[in-house]
Structures are given as C-alpha cells and as structure tokens.
Write an enzyme that holds these catalytic residues in place. Structure first.
Site, PDB file in Angstrom:
ATOM      1  CB  CYS A 262       4.328   4.265   5.593  1.00  0.00           C
ATOM      2  SG  CYS A 262       5.387   5.573   6.212  1.00  0.00           S
ATOM      3  CB  ALA A 263      -1.297   3.703   3.570  1.00  0.00           C
ATOM      4  N   GLY A 266      -1.459  -0.786   0.741  1.00  0.00           N
ATOM      5  CA  GLY A 266      -2.716  -0.894   1.470  1.00  0.00           C
ATOM      6  C   GLY A 266      -2.964  -2.201   2.191  1.00  0.00           C
ATOM      7  CE  LYS A 268       2.112  -4.363   7.842  1.00  0.00           C
ATOM      8  NZ  LYS A 268       2.718  -4.252   6.485  1.00  0.00           N
ATOM      9  CG  ASP A 330       4.107  -1.272   7.557  1.00  0.00           C
ATOM     10  OD1 ASP A 330       4.880  -1.913   8.293  1.00  0.00           O
ATOM     11  OD2 ASP A 330       3.707  -1.691   6.454  1.00  0.00           O
ATOM     12  CB  CYS A 383       9.125  -6.373   6.670  1.00  0.00           C
ATOM     13  SG  CYS A 383       9.614  -5.484   5.201  1.00  0.00           S
TER      14      CYS A 383
HETATM   15  C1  LIG Z   1       6.699  -0.837   4.084  1.00  0.00           C
HETATM   16  S1  LIG Z   1       5.936   0.105   2.879  1.00  0.00           S
HETATM   17  C2  LIG Z   1       4.279   0.179   3.459  1.00  0.00           C
HETATM   18  C3  LIG Z   1       3.498  -1.088   3.222  1.00  0.00           C
HETATM   19  C4  LIG Z   1       2.025  -0.944   3.586  1.00  0.00           C
HETATM   20  N1  LIG Z   1       1.840  -0.464   4.934  1.00  0.00           N
HETATM   21  C5  LIG Z   1       1.289  -2.250   3.418  1.00  0.00           C
HETATM   22  O1  LIG Z   1       1.118  -2.976   4.406  1.00  0.00           O
HETATM   23  O2  LIG Z   1       0.847  -2.548   2.306  1.00  0.00           O
HETATM   24  C6  LIG Z   1       6.495   1.710   3.224  1.00  0.00           C
HETATM   25  C7  LIG Z   1       5.816   2.796   2.441  1.00  0.00           C
HETATM   26  O3  LIG Z   1       6.319   4.047   2.916  1.00  0.00           O
HETATM   27  C8  LIG Z   1       6.227   4.954   1.845  1.00  0.00           C
HETATM   28  N2  LIG Z   1       7.093   6.114   2.151  1.00  0.00           N
HETATM   29  C9  LIG Z   1       8.433   6.165   2.178  1.00  0.00           C
HETATM   30  N3  LIG Z   1       8.860   7.388   2.514  1.00  0.00           N
HETATM   31  C10 LIG Z   1       7.755   8.145   2.707  1.00  0.00           C
HETATM   32  C11 LIG Z   1       7.541   9.513   3.052  1.00  0.00           C
HETATM   33  N4  LIG Z   1       8.558  10.335   3.266  1.00  0.00           N
HETATM   34  N5  LIG Z   1       6.282   9.954   3.146  1.00  0.00           N
HETATM   35  C12 LIG Z   1       5.236   9.119   2.900  1.00  0.00           C
HETATM   36  N6  LIG Z   1       5.379   7.820   2.576  1.00  0.00           N
HETATM   37  C13 LIG Z   1       6.619   7.336   2.473  1.00  0.00           C
HETATM   38  C14 LIG Z   1       6.668   4.140   0.649  1.00  0.00           C
HETATM   39  O4  LIG Z   1       6.185   4.729  -0.530  1.00  0.00           O
HETATM   40  C15 LIG Z   1       6.083   2.770   0.944  1.00  0.00           C
HETATM   41  O5  LIG Z   1       4.872   2.598   0.265  1.00  0.00           O
END
Ligand SMILES: C[S@@+](CC[C@H](N)C(=O)[O-])C[C@H]1O[C@@H](n2cnc3c(N)ncnc32)[C@H](O)[C@@H]1O
Length: 457
Positions: A262-263, A266, A268, A330, A383
């Site tokens: 879940c990047a 970006g 992390k 994440d 978070c």
């Molecule tokens: C907490 S954020 C990630 C923040 C990121 N790791 C960072 O440090 O910048 C959670 C992410 O999960 C993604 N997400 C939610 N559901 C998802 C899914 N079913 N498949 C892929 N990504 C998903 C969201 O789009 C969001 O960008």
C-alpha cells in the site's frame, strides 16, 4: 474582487465545508488562493478554520447554553458566525474581546443576518461576562472529556479503555495542538549533519529526533516546504518521526526484493530504497494511480532508481510476479493517530467505518502474506491507535495462520549506516510497537513484524 477580510474568508470556507462536506484542507487551500490577504491574515484564516472545525462540539455546547433557540433550530450561517466569535474568545488570546464582538457582529450584518446581529452581540457578551469556564460539562468521564476537548464520545471511550483518565486527557490535549513538521534526511545523498547545517545557515531551527536517526524536526512554522534548503536537490522528504520507524522495522537489506503493498504516495517506499542504498528492487503497489504518480515524482526528486510501481487493487491480484524478502502492508486506516493533522477526521470516522476498515485490513494482510518468500518478513503498520485496526487484526491473522509469528525488535537490528538502533526502547512486551503521541511526541502509529516459521533470513 478577491476578499481581503480574513473573517469573511474564514466564514466562506466554513460555509463550503458545512454545505458541501468538503475536506477542510481542500476548502482552506481553495479559499486562500481566491483571497487577497496579508501573510498574517492568512495565518488567522488557517487558525480560525482548523480551530472551528476541530472545536465544533465544545462550541455547539456553548451556543446551546447561551442562545435561546436550540442549535438545530438556528440558521446554519448563524451557527458558523457564533462558532467564529466564540472560538476567538475562548481559544485565541491575541485578539481583544471587544474587537472579537465587533467583527463578529459585522460579519452577521454583512451576511444577510442584520436582524440577528443583536443575538450575536448578546451571546458573545454573555460568554465574556460568565465567571470561570462557562462551558458546563456532564459528569460521566467520557462525555466530560469529549465535550471539553471536542471529540465524539466513542473515540474518548476507546482511549479511556486503553489509557485511563489522566493519559486520555493528555492525549485529547495533544491532538488539539498544531502539528509538528519532521524531515527524513535522504542518507543515500547527504548526511543528517549536512542538512542540519544548511538549515541553520538559512536561519531555520531544527532538532534531531530521539528515535529516528534520519529525522529532524522543524522548531518554528515555515512557509512553503519547497522553498527550504535542499528540497530541490532531494536531500530530504517530509515524514513524521513515527512513520520513519516503519522503515527500520522492515529493515531492508541492499539487493533484496521488497514489496510495499500500500505504497502511495511513497513516503515509506522511498525510505526503504534509501535504507537499501538504492540497491535491489522495491515494488510499490497501490490502487490509486494519481497517488502512486506522486511516489514516482518523489523517487525522481530523491534520485532513487530501485523503485518499480504497480497500480492494482491488492485483493484482485492473483499471484505477484516475484516473492518479496520483505513485504510491507502500510494499511489504509481511520487515521486516529494523526487527528492533529486532519481537523475533521474525528468527525468523519465512526464505529461502523472502523469495522469496515478492519475487514479490509485483514484481507490486505492475508493477501500480502502470500507474497513473502519462505522465511521472509511481513510488516503491518497503521497510523491509528484503535485496537480493532491493529492488535485485533494481528490476533486474527495469527489465529488463522499459525505458521506466522511476531518477531520482536532485537536490541541490535541491522540498519546499515545508522546508529543507534532506534526501535528497541519502543517495543512492547507483546512484540509490537505502539506510538502514543502524548508519550513519544510523534504521530500515533502501530507496527509489527511477522515471520513465517520457515528458515529465517
Ligand atoms: C496509509 S496509505 C499508504 C501510505 C504510504 N505507505 C506512505 O507511506 O506514503 C494506504 C494506501 O493504501 C491504498 N489502498 C487502499 N486499499 C487498497 C487496495 N485494496 N489495494 C491496494 N491499495 C489500497 C490507498 O490507496 C492508500 O494509498
């Protein structure tokens, strides 16, 4: 003509949030860009908008006490004007009370409420004349803290269960303070000392973060971060100290394959690449294309080349083309650990939304686990401070997947080029890390490292 009256601008922004349910930061940016305001007035608008949104519950309670009609029977615009006036009287000390009353009455007159300007005057003056704290609080502790600090009862109840009254009070206060701003130095390009010196030379005070060896905290408000020394050169990224710890828990090694499931945007992913010296492959996956584009832009600015991206819903990917030595989830979450950054988040979440999120989190963790090499590492982080999204997700995962176990943080974890080891003092007896903002002075975070019971790496 662009508006140059800060209270009128704040009122228009609050109206948009109220009518259209616009996110506070989006409405604020839009409102400020359409206004013609001096720097100090932009600051006042920001304070008023975030403050009123955050303190809505306490402000409504005061209106209920002083106005003759109940809050639901007041015109929506009148309620916002009360909010603006009462917020300034109660929470700001730089504006003299008579000036608050005068400007708030004028605001009513200039916005079609001339006939009610006497009511505005009366309510504000009653507030000013009341001895002690005029806000009357209910007896039960959860409702008392929730009304005093302006949270929904259910959030405060969850904190009380975990922390007790004294610490819940501290946490409530902490999340009502302005957020801090931390940087993560890109050690792939520059040292922390070099960035520290560049900031000092520009007259900007910073201090090192106690738990993150790459972290610096800005000690005063700054303008646009893009103007700060080293931004263009990719010397650092904005990332809170607690989010930085996730990278250390993953502990990626040069040459490995790492999947950040879940990047976007970006934060992390780029940290993992920095820790690996940009050697190896990092797959950054996310279902949101626009947010993932930001990850690519960030990687370019930071001069990192080991990141590949994939736009997809994790749940719909069959098998990933490669297995990861380490996989990070994440997860999307309620954000209840970052309430100070998002003034409206406390009003947007609910017990039902937490329930739905925990189902999604479970699915994402299960799927990501299937992409880990035998014996590899899986890290789950959020978070939020809610056990339903953290401890319970992990508990269920371990029940259903007995081959996995928690790997507690060792006192000497491998972190190339970094010392001292940042995580050990934060680890709990259960083996995970839970950052409580009022204890650690960082965003609230949960993170845990798991390993399947095959040969370890
Ligand atoms: C907490 S954020 C990630 C923040 C990121 N790791 C960072 O440090 O910048 C959670 C992410 O999960 C993604 N997400 C939610 N559901 C998802 C899914 N079913 N498949 C892929 N990504 C998903 C969201 O789009 C969001 O960008």
């Amino acid at each position: 003509m662009p508006n140059s009256n800060p209270r009128q601008v704040a009122f228009a922004i609050l109206k948009e949030i109220d009518r259209r349910d616009t996110y506070t930061d989006v409405a604020l940016n839009r409102g400020l860009s359409g206004a013609k305001l001096a720097r100090v007035d932009r600051g006042l608008v920001t304070e008023l908008v975030y403050g009123v949104v955050r303190r809505r519950r306490s402000l409504d309670a005061l209106i209920g006490q002083f106005a003759r009609k109940p809050i639901e029977e007041q015109p929506a615009d009148l309620r916002l004007i009360f909010h603006l006036g009462l917020y300034q009287l109660r929470y700001l000390d730089q504006i003299p009370a008579p000036a608050v009353v005068h400007t708030t009455v004028e605001l009513a007159k200039n916005n079609g409420l001339r006939g009610l300007s006497g009511v505005v005057n009366g309510v504000l003056r009653q507030y000013m004349r009341s001895p002690g704290d005029p806000l009357k609080l209910p007896d039960p502790v959860a409702q008392r803290l929730a009304m005093l600090h302006s949270y929904p009862d259910w959030i405060v109840e969850k904190w009380l269960t975990q922390l007790g009254e004294t610490e819940t009070q501290q946490l409530c206060e902490w999340f009502n303070r302005p957020p801090t701003l931390d940087l993560r130095v890109n050690i792939h390009k520059v040292s922390v000392a070099e960035v520290e010196t560049a900031f000092q030379e520009a007259g900007i005070s910073v201090e090192r973060l106690p738990y993150s060896p790459q972290g610096l905290r800005l000690l005063k408000k700054v303008g646009a971060v893009q103007q700060l020394p080293g931004f263009e050169q990719g010397w650092w990224s904005i990332q809170d100290g607690s989010a930085q710890l996730v990278g250390y828990l993953v502990d990626p090694q040069p040459g490995e394959v790492v999947i950040d499931a879940c990047a976007a945007p970006g934060g992390k992913t780029t940290h993992l690449a920095e820790l690996m010296g940009d050697r190896g492959t990092i797959w950054g996956c996310d279902r949101q294309h626009s947010r993932l584009k930001k990850a690519i832009q960030n990687a370019q600015r930071l001069d990192l080349h080991s990141i590949k991206t994939l736009v997809a819903d994790l749940r719909e990917i069959g098998d990933f083309s490669v297995k990861g030595d380490r996989v990070l989830v994440d997860a999307p979450c309620s954000g209840l650990g970052t309430l100070h950054r998002h003034a409206d988040a406390r009003w947007r979440q609910s017990p039902e939304s937490i329930e739905q999120l925990s189902v999604l989190q479970q699915e994402l963790l299960e799927k990501a686990a299937s992409w880990v090499k035998p014996g590899g590492i899986l890290v789950y982080s959020t978070c939020t401070l809610d056990p339903q999204e953290n401890e319970q997700v992990i508990g269920r995962f371990l029940d259903q997947n007995p081959q996995w176990r928690i790997v507690p943080v060792r006192s000497r974890q491998r972190c190339p080029a970094l010392s001292p080891e940042p995580l050990a003092p934060l680890s709990t007896p259960e083996g995970w890390i839970k950052i409580w903002p009022h204890r650690h002075q960082m965003d609230g975070f949960f993170m845990v490292r798991l390993q399947s019971s095959q040969e370890s790496i």
